[in-house]
Design a protein around this motif. Structure first.
Motif, PDB file in Angstrom:
ATOM      1  N   CYS A 117      13.453 -42.213  28.415  1.00 52.33           N
ATOM      2  CA  CYS A 117      13.741 -42.303  29.848  1.00 52.33           C
ATOM      3  C   CYS A 117      14.755 -43.402  30.141  1.00 52.33           C
ATOM      4  CB  CYS A 117      12.434 -42.580  30.600  1.00 52.33           C
ATOM      5  SG  CYS A 117      12.677 -42.851  32.365  1.00 52.33           S
ATOM      6  N   CYS A 165      16.702 -42.777  35.597  1.00 48.98           N
ATOM      7  CA  CYS A 165      17.703 -42.243  36.523  1.00 48.98           C
ATOM      8  C   CYS A 165      17.116 -41.856  37.874  1.00 48.98           C
ATOM      9  CB  CYS A 165      18.401 -41.037  35.901  1.00 48.98           C
ATOM     10  SG  CYS A 165      17.340 -39.576  35.774  1.00 48.98           S
ATOM     11  N   CYS A 176      13.545 -37.324  38.420  1.00 49.74           N
ATOM     12  CA  CYS A 176      12.181 -36.768  38.505  1.00 49.74           C
ATOM     13  C   CYS A 176      11.473 -37.243  39.766  1.00 49.74           C
ATOM     14  CB  CYS A 176      11.383 -37.148  37.267  1.00 49.74           C
ATOM     15  SG  CYS A 176      11.365 -38.914  36.922  1.00 49.74           S
ATOM     16  N   CYS A 196      15.602 -33.161  33.543  1.00 56.54           N
ATOM     17  CA  CYS A 196      15.706 -34.543  33.033  1.00 56.54           C
ATOM     18  C   CYS A 196      16.861 -34.635  32.034  1.00 56.54           C
ATOM     19  CB  CYS A 196      14.402 -34.962  32.364  1.00 56.54           C
ATOM     20  SG  CYS A 196      14.552 -36.534  31.479  1.00 56.54           S
TER      21      CYS A 196
HETATM   22  S1  SF4 Z   1      14.507 -37.709  35.056  1.00 53.61           S
HETATM   23 FE1  SF4 Z   1      12.799 -39.164  35.130  1.00 53.61          FE
HETATM   24  S2  SF4 Z   1      11.980 -39.151  33.048  1.00 53.61           S
HETATM   25 FE2  SF4 Z   1      14.032 -38.240  32.945  1.00 53.61          FE
HETATM   26  S3  SF4 Z   1      15.363 -39.982  32.462  1.00 53.61           S
HETATM   27 FE3  SF4 Z   1      15.338 -39.743  34.682  1.00 53.61          FE
HETATM   28  S4  SF4 Z   1      13.740 -41.161  35.371  1.00 53.61           S
HETATM   29 FE4  SF4 Z   1      13.428 -40.833  33.189  1.00 53.61          FE
END
Ligand code: SF4
Ligand code: SF4
Length: 160
Positions: free
Chosen positions: A10, A13, A16, A54
């Motif tokens: 992770c 970002c 999610c 993701c």
């Molecule tokens: S989408 Fe969520 S789990 Fe995936 S990298 Fe981004 S913060 Fe991390």
């Protein structure tokens, strides 16, 4: 259904959390945390979509499936499996072969898994079992399933 975030993958970002704030949160750290376990039915489709979106493939979706301990065909047709004497494992929708993971918080370092399939599990470097092969090659998959079934702490998760 459960979702898990691999903290090593992770990048925080926030995709999610933006898409499914009921399930994921970055409130307490630089990486995403799962705040709904198991994921309630109404959020499952969104959670699956988030796992696909993701950018780091850090989210695993795990559907709870009961697998008879003596049924070797189970992993190929688990939807139709009738449960008798069973152990509970989680099978994800991963399409790229078998992946085994160990939850270090559950593992007590008993070494049973390493004893069954030392090619896949090792306690050499840590007090808990580490997975050496990802994906798990075909020739070790049956033994890896056996290790998951024999783990006294249910600390091994198999996804395939
Ligand atoms: S989408 Fe969520 S789990 Fe995936 S990298 Fe981004 S913060 Fe991390
Ligand atoms: S069998 Fe389970 S508890 Fe024992 S070392 Fe392996 S993962 Fe840990």
């Amino acid at each position: 259904m459960k979702v898990r975030v691999d903290e090593d993958l992770c990048i925080g970002c926030g995709i999610c959390e933006n898409t499914a704030p009921e399930v994921f949160s970055l409130e307490n750290g630089p990486v995403a945390e799962v705040i709904m376990d198991p994921v309630e039915a109404e959020f499952q489709e969104t959670a699956r979509q988030v796992a696909e979106d993701c950018p780091e493939e850090a989210i695993e979706v795990e559907d709870e499936v009961e697998i008879p301990a003596d049924d070797e065909t189970t992993t190929e047709c688990f939807e139709e499996t009738k449960v008798e004497e069973s152990s509970l494992i989680f099978v994800s929708e991963r399409k790229e072969g078998m992946k085994a993971t160990v939850d270090p918080d559950l593992c007590i370092g008993c070494g049973i898994c390493e004893g069954i399939v030392p090619e896949v599990f090792s306690l050499l470097n840590e007090p808990y079992a580490e997975v050496l092969l990802d994906p798990v090659p075909d020739e070790y998959q049956e033994a890896t399933r056996e290790a998951a079934e024999e783990c006294p702490e249910e600390a091994i998760f198999i996804t395939e």
